[in-house]
Design an enzyme around this catalytic site. Structure first.
Site, short mmCIF file in Angstrom:
data_model
loop_
_atom_site.label_atom_id
_atom_site.label_comp_id
_atom_site.label_asym_id
_atom_site.label_seq_id
_atom_site.Cartn_x
_atom_site.Cartn_y
_atom_site.Cartn_z
N CYS A 1 -6.25 3.29 -6.30
CA CYS A 1 -7.35 3.31 -7.27
C CYS A 1 -6.86 3.88 -8.59
CB CYS A 1 -8.52 4.13 -6.73
SG CYS A 1 -9.90 4.28 -7.88
N CYS B 1 -9.36 6.15 -10.34
CA CYS B 1 -9.54 7.45 -9.66
C CYS B 1 -8.38 8.39 -9.97
CB CYS B 1 -9.62 7.26 -8.15
SG CYS B 1 -10.86 6.10 -7.59
N ASP B 2 -7.16 7.88 -9.92
CA ASP B 2 -5.97 8.73 -9.96
C ASP B 2 -5.13 8.60 -11.22
OD1 ASP B 2 -6.69 9.52 -7.39
OD2 ASP B 2 -5.51 7.94 -6.45
#
Length: 300
Positions: free
Chosen positions: A130, A133-134
């Site tokens: 992701c 996300c990261d």
């Protein structure tokens, strides 16, 4: 007794809930976490008609706000078991048991792993699924995105805003991504697309990712990396229906034109079904079609 229980609160489930409510069905939507599914991890959506350049989270918020204006019951409970063979379907969660005349399964899909050595070792320590996300953890660093579709191109475009260098590892001699997405990363100065390239091992220092072994046009090589982002497709979340309904060779649920599975009264929609295109707009369409099938089934 519900007319319809929807399992999963992504675009397919939310759209189905809206259509079912407007058809005056008694409907319950069960979601184990947050509504939205994979859309929540999409940095920018630019192919959902009427909402140009909107974040996935913002778009789902609009979905949810619309649904909540109607008589839809939403409960945040994880489904643990299903009894679907009888006329009355039973849906069990950790909290209780529900009954319905029909069930719509919209559990979605999860990112497909690369399946290479080192992936599991460095999962969460440089290997990610992701970008939104990261990505912030790799600001100013060098990363590789593996994949050639829309998701890979979107991830590369997002990471290019943060990272010093982004490699896009594409197995084929071309990318399947939409032309506009491909153009965006082709024009980015810090993005390099490696065609006819296979990443076959993630390497590290025992703690974090330090690189990857690749084969490019038949020649072995290595990349010095701080992170690897996998974007090679999805695996359907069909665990609750495993062995109960017909599926294709890839594990996606087989449905008819009304989204009904091989069990009468049990429907499926969204990324979990066998189909050509998996996008937000097609998931929403699946949900609407499924409710048409539910109404047809209930009328009969």
């Amino acid at each position: 007794m519900y007319d319809l229980i929807i399992i999963g609160g992504g675009p397919a489930g939310l759209t189905a809930a809206l259509y079912a409510s407007r058809a005056e069905l008694k409907v319950l939507l069960l979601e184990r976490g947050m509504v939205g599914g994979q859309v929540l991890n999409t940095y920018e959506v630019d192919n959902y008609t009427g909402f140009p350049k909107i974040s996935g989270a913002e778009l789902i918020m609009k979905f949810q706000e619309h649904v909540e204006q109607h008589d839809v019951e939403i409960r945040y409970e994880e489904v643990t078991d299903l009894e679907l063979g009888d006329t009355i379907k039973k849906v069990r969660t950790y909290k209780q048991e529900y009954e319905a005349r029909t069930v719509l399964y919209c559990a979605g899909a999860s990112p497909r792993p690369l399946g290479v050595p080192g992936e599991d070792t460095y999962r969460g320590r440089g290997v990610s699924y992701c970008a939104t996300c990261d990505g912030a953890f790799f600001r100013g660093k060098t990363v590789a995105v593996v994949g050639g579709g829309d998701t890979a191109a979107e991830d590369a475009a997002f990471l290019a805003r943060l990272c010093k260098k982004v490699y896009v590892v594409v197995r084929k001699p071309y990318m399947r991504a939409a032309a506009s997405l491909r153009r965006t990363i082709e024009e980015a100065e810090n993005v390099e697309i490696l065609y006819e390239t296979v990443l076959h091992e993630v390497t590290g220092d025992g703690v974090f990712v330090t690189g990857a072994k690749i084969t490019r046009q038949g020649q072995e090589d290595t990349l010095e990396l701080d992170g690897v982002f996998a974007a090679i497709g999805v695996v359907p979340e069909t665990g609750l229906l495993k062995g109960k309904v017909n599926t294709c060779n890839q594990g996606f649920i087989a449905v008819d034109r009304y989204m009904m599975t091989s069990i009468p009264g049990v429907f499926a929609a969204g990324d979990v079904i066998q189909k050509v295109l998996r996008q937000i707009i097609t998931a929403a369409s699946d949900g609407a079609v499924a409710v048409t099938g539910v109404l047809e089934y209930l009328n009969q």
